[in-house]
Design a protein around this motif. Structure first.
Motif, mmCIF file in Angstrom:
data_model
loop_
_atom_site.group_PDB
_atom_site.id
_atom_site.type_symbol
_atom_site.label_atom_id
_atom_site.label_comp_id
_atom_site.label_asym_id
_atom_site.label_seq_id
_atom_site.Cartn_x
_atom_site.Cartn_y
_atom_site.Cartn_z
ATOM 1 N N LYS A 126 -17.767 34.573 -2.663
ATOM 2 C CA LYS A 126 -16.951 34.154 -3.799
ATOM 3 C C LYS A 126 -16.008 35.264 -4.272
ATOM 4 C CE LYS A 126 -20.455 30.962 -5.616
ATOM 5 N NZ LYS A 126 -21.326 30.659 -6.782
ATOM 6 N N THR A 127 -16.177 36.440 -3.727
ATOM 7 C CA THR A 127 -15.364 37.590 -4.113
ATOM 8 C C THR A 127 -14.268 37.843 -3.086
ATOM 9 O OG1 THR A 127 -17.222 38.645 -5.244
ATOM 10 C CG2 THR A 127 -15.387 40.071 -4.621
ATOM 11 N N SER A 128 -13.060 38.106 -3.565
ATOM 12 C CA SER A 128 -11.968 38.477 -2.678
ATOM 13 C C SER A 128 -11.956 39.994 -2.513
ATOM 14 C CB SER A 128 -10.625 38.026 -3.259
ATOM 15 O OG SER A 128 -10.536 36.622 -3.278
ATOM 16 N N VAL B 121 -1.658 45.894 -3.324
ATOM 17 C CA VAL B 121 -2.738 45.797 -4.310
ATOM 18 C C VAL B 121 -2.360 44.805 -5.407
ATOM 19 C CG1 VAL B 121 -3.980 47.060 -6.116
ATOM 20 C CG2 VAL B 121 -3.655 48.096 -3.870
ATOM 21 N N PHE B 122 -1.152 44.910 -5.910
ATOM 22 C CA PHE B 122 -0.726 44.016 -6.987
ATOM 23 C C PHE B 122 -0.646 42.567 -6.515
ATOM 24 C CE2 PHE B 122 2.490 41.738 -9.451
ATOM 25 C CZ PHE B 122 1.993 41.916 -10.742
ATOM 26 N N GLU B 123 -0.114 42.352 -5.316
ATOM 27 C CA GLU B 123 0.004 40.976 -4.819
ATOM 28 C C GLU B 123 -1.364 40.327 -4.654
ATOM 29 O OE1 GLU B 123 2.450 40.778 -1.339
ATOM 30 O OE2 GLU B 123 4.303 41.111 -2.475
ATOM 31 N N LEU B 124 -2.353 41.093 -4.197
ATOM 32 C CA LEU B 124 -3.705 40.545 -4.086
ATOM 33 C C LEU B 124 -4.249 40.199 -5.469
ATOM 34 C CD1 LEU B 124 -6.356 39.812 -2.704
ATOM 35 C CD2 LEU B 124 -6.947 42.244 -2.707
ATOM 36 N N ALA B 125 -4.098 41.111 -6.410
ATOM 37 C CA ALA B 125 -4.600 40.869 -7.760
ATOM 38 C C ALA B 125 -3.974 39.621 -8.369
ATOM 39 C CB ALA B 125 -4.319 42.088 -8.639
ATOM 40 N N SER C 99 -2.683 37.079 -6.819
ATOM 41 C CA SER C 99 -3.117 35.870 -6.122
ATOM 42 C C SER C 99 -4.483 35.402 -6.608
ATOM 43 C CB SER C 99 -3.145 36.110 -4.607
ATOM 44 O OG SER C 99 -4.262 36.893 -4.210
ATOM 45 N N VAL C 100 -5.363 36.349 -6.904
ATOM 46 C CA VAL C 100 -6.684 36.003 -7.428
ATOM 47 C C VAL C 100 -6.557 35.409 -8.830
ATOM 48 C CG1 VAL C 100 -8.929 36.913 -8.137
ATOM 49 C CG2 VAL C 100 -7.888 37.694 -6.001
ATOM 50 N N LYS C 101 -5.725 36.018 -9.652
ATOM 51 C CA LYS C 101 -5.513 35.507 -11.010
ATOM 52 C C LYS C 101 -4.939 34.090 -10.970
ATOM 53 C CE LYS C 101 -3.336 36.573 -15.458
ATOM 54 N NZ LYS C 101 -4.606 36.527 -16.218
ATOM 55 N N ASP C 102 -4.068 33.829 -9.983
ATOM 56 C CA ASP C 102 -3.447 32.509 -9.854
ATOM 57 C C ASP C 102 -4.371 31.480 -9.211
ATOM 58 O OD1 ASP C 102 -1.171 33.553 -10.980
ATOM 59 O OD2 ASP C 102 -0.096 33.809 -9.078
ATOM 60 N N GLY C 103 -5.555 31.924 -8.776
ATOM 61 C CA GLY C 103 -6.502 30.996 -8.162
ATOM 62 C C GLY C 103 -6.222 30.697 -6.711
ATOM 63 N N LYS C 104 -5.360 31.473 -6.093
ATOM 64 C CA LYS C 104 -5.013 31.286 -4.684
ATOM 65 C C LYS C 104 -5.134 32.615 -3.954
ATOM 66 C CE LYS C 104 -1.761 27.545 -5.737
ATOM 67 N NZ LYS C 104 -0.339 27.072 -5.636
ATOM 68 N N PRO C 105 -6.347 33.140 -3.838
ATOM 69 C CA PRO C 105 -6.525 34.485 -3.266
ATOM 70 C C PRO C 105 -6.006 34.606 -1.845
ATOM 71 C CG PRO C 105 -8.630 33.337 -3.456
ATOM 72 C CD PRO C 105 -7.635 32.520 -4.202
ATOM 73 N N LEU C 106 -5.290 35.683 -1.614
ATOM 74 C CA LEU C 106 -4.739 35.958 -0.291
ATOM 75 C C LEU C 106 -5.839 36.380 0.671
ATOM 76 C CD1 LEU C 106 -1.628 38.013 -1.439
ATOM 77 C CD2 LEU C 106 -1.607 35.686 -0.517
ATOM 78 N N THR C 107 -5.731 35.913 1.903
ATOM 79 C CA THR C 107 -6.634 36.337 2.972
ATOM 80 C C THR C 107 -5.812 36.535 4.236
ATOM 81 O OG1 THR C 107 -7.151 34.062 3.637
ATOM 82 C CG2 THR C 107 -8.614 35.091 2.013
ATOM 83 N N GLY C 108 -6.457 37.075 5.255
ATOM 84 C CA GLY C 108 -5.750 37.315 6.509
ATOM 85 C C GLY C 108 -5.058 38.666 6.492
ATOM 86 N N THR C 109 -4.001 38.803 7.271
ATOM 87 C CA THR C 109 -3.338 40.097 7.435
ATOM 88 C C THR C 109 -1.866 40.008 7.093
ATOM 89 O OG1 THR C 109 -4.875 40.762 9.169
ATOM 90 C CG2 THR C 109 -2.775 41.924 9.080
ATOM 91 N N HIS C 110 -1.411 40.940 6.273
ATOM 92 C CA HIS C 110 0.013 41.063 5.979
ATOM 93 C C HIS C 110 0.448 42.467 6.357
ATOM 94 C CE1 HIS C 110 3.562 40.066 3.106
ATOM 95 N NE2 HIS C 110 3.933 40.977 4.004
ATOM 96 N N THR C 111 1.396 42.536 7.254
ATOM 97 C CA THR C 111 1.955 43.823 7.642
ATOM 98 C C THR C 111 3.195 44.080 6.800
ATOM 99 O OG1 THR C 111 1.202 43.503 9.915
ATOM 100 C CG2 THR C 111 2.843 45.200 9.550
ATOM 101 N N TYR C 112 3.099 45.057 5.903
ATOM 102 C CA TYR C 112 4.242 45.411 5.068
ATOM 103 C C TYR C 112 5.178 46.292 5.889
ATOM 104 C CZ TYR C 112 1.884 43.445 1.036
ATOM 105 O OH TYR C 112 1.281 42.566 0.165
ATOM 106 N N SER C 113 6.336 45.732 6.206
ATOM 107 C CA SER C 113 7.227 46.351 7.182
ATOM 108 C C SER C 113 8.433 47.023 6.531
ATOM 109 C CB SER C 113 7.730 45.270 8.142
ATOM 110 O OG SER C 113 8.590 44.370 7.441
ATOM 111 N N LEU C 114 9.238 47.630 7.372
ATOM 112 C CA LEU C 114 10.479 48.244 6.925
ATOM 113 C C LEU C 114 11.391 47.199 6.301
ATOM 114 C CD1 LEU C 114 11.969 51.013 6.999
ATOM 115 C CD2 LEU C 114 13.005 50.265 9.155
ATOM 116 N N ALA C 115 11.392 45.997 6.847
ATOM 117 C CA ALA C 115 12.243 44.927 6.332
ATOM 118 C C ALA C 115 11.899 44.568 4.898
ATOM 119 C CB ALA C 115 12.110 43.688 7.228
ATOM 120 N N GLU C 116 10.628 44.747 4.528
ATOM 121 C CA GLU C 116 10.177 44.419 3.172
ATOM 122 C C GLU C 116 10.087 45.656 2.287
ATOM 123 O OE1 GLU C 116 6.558 42.870 5.043
ATOM 124 O OE2 GLU C 116 6.856 41.079 3.822
ATOM 125 N N ASP C 117 10.604 46.777 2.780
ATOM 126 C CA ASP C 117 10.462 48.061 2.097
ATOM 127 C C ASP C 117 8.995 48.438 1.923
ATOM 128 O OD1 ASP C 117 13.187 48.697 1.826
ATOM 129 O OD2 ASP C 117 13.363 47.349 0.112
#
Length: 351
Positions: A128-130, A291-295, A297-315
């Motif tokens: 139950k914990t993200s 860290v903020f995006e995960l937090a 998503s949990v607050k919004d009730g739609k917790p993120l899972t899986g893998t996100h590669t933060y790239s140069l394109a996304e700064d």
């Protein structure tokens, strides 16, 4: 919610970044024995498990801390922060994460590759914990893997080094010869040589295998840098956690040389500020964003899972411009960045 990288076909981050030099903490003494989602009263509760050094390391952990602070300010989150100790056991890490989950913190964020095996073991025990895992990848279903294309930022650092070096003699110092640190080296070397084919890159790792002291030994970083400088190297990029401070100190003592920092803007590090004039740039990873995006998503009730590669394109990775040392070559750096983002340049992840 399952999430994948925008450029997953092109980039896959596999491991994690370095430990840092100092600081210690104790495992939580929470006595709660049952899992809580931390949302019963509508209050977002975030648990942060730092790598060695913790908040205040002016580097990797502090980047994660900025995301936590933003969640406190913008999401009204309650937080608890625990820090790894030098020489601790896997059981210590397991106890730290479990105590946060049992205490109702959700999400629980683990900063650094050293937590990978721990997350694999602990996350399934608290479905139950993200959980957030920075700089490594877990297959557990309730984990958000926050990883980065370090090689892309390092490529740009290589371009800068090649353009700033007088004789094309350039050095890279890695904390430990781990796959993650080799990504830094690979991207950097490629950037140097594709900018100046006549340049050479001397690569040195401070420790090997399971000896992680290379991430927290400024004396080793200083010694390695001095050896390179004595051989005519005039630009040194160090990806070695706390050991990098020693390398920067050595560069500052050698007139006409440049240092390249890592993780955070090291020219703004209070402990290194006196060397800011020789810090050409730093390759930073925006851990705070993940860290903020995960937090959120949990607050919004739609917790993120899986893998996100933060790239140069996304700064997700970038070069700092403190001191305006890159001003004269910014156009060429922008051109290289565009080619990476557009896919014209494929950056190596191994040397």
């Amino acid at each position: 919610m399952r999430r994948v990288s925008k450029i997953a076909a092109a980039c896959f981050a596999s491991a994690a970044l370095a430990l840092t030099a100092s600081g210690c903490g104790e495992a939580s003494t929470e006595s709660t024995t049952t899992e809580s989602t931390g949302a019963a009263d509508g209050k977002l509760k975030i648990g942060m498990a730092y790598d060695v050094g913790g908040r205040g390391d002016n580097s990797f952990n502090d980047s994660a801390a900025r995301g936590l602070d933003k969640a406190k300010a913008e999401l009204g989150a309650e937080t608890k922060e625990l820090t790894a100790k030098h020489g601790e056991t896997p059981a210590d890490r397991e106890a730290r994460l479990a105590s946060l989950a049992k205490g109702g913190f959700n999400p629980v964020v683990a900063v650094g590759f050293a937590y990978k095996d721990t997350i694999d073991k602990v996350a399934p025990q608290f479905p139950k914990t993200s959980f957030g895992l920075v700089d490594s990848i877990s297959d557990a279903k309730n984990v958000d893997n926050i990883v980065f294309t370090e090689e892309q930022g390092s490529y740009l650092a290589g371009v800068a080094a090649a353009l700033k070096s007088k004789d094309g003699k350039i050095g890279f110092i890695g904390g430990v010869d781990l796959p993650l640190i080799k990504k830094f080296a690979a991207g950097f070397e490629q950037g140097v040589k594709e900018t100046n084919p006549k340049a050479s890159v001397q690569i040195q790792y401070l420790t090997t295998g399971t000896d992680l002291s290379g991430f927290g030994s400024p004396d080793k970083g200083k010694g390695a840098a001095e050896g390179m400088l004595d051989k005519g190297v005039d630009v040194i990029y160090t990806a070695a956690g706390g050991s990098g401070a020693g390398a920067i100190e050595a560069v500052a003592a050698k007139k006409g040389s440049w240092a390249i920092g890592v993780d955070s803007d090291q020219a703004k590090d209070p402990a290194l500020k006196k060397y800011a004039s020789v810090i050409l740039t730093s390759v930073v990873k925006n851990v705070d964003t993940g860290v903020f995006e995960l937090a959120k998503s949990v607050k919004d009730g739609k917790p993120l899972t899986g893998t996100h590669t933060y790239s140069l394109a996304e700064d997700g990775v970038s070069l700092t411009t403190t001191g305006d040392h890159l001003k004269d070559i910014q156009g060429k750096l922008d051109e290289a960045k565009k080619k990476i983002v557009d896919g014209q340049i494929k950056v190596n992840t191994t040397t």
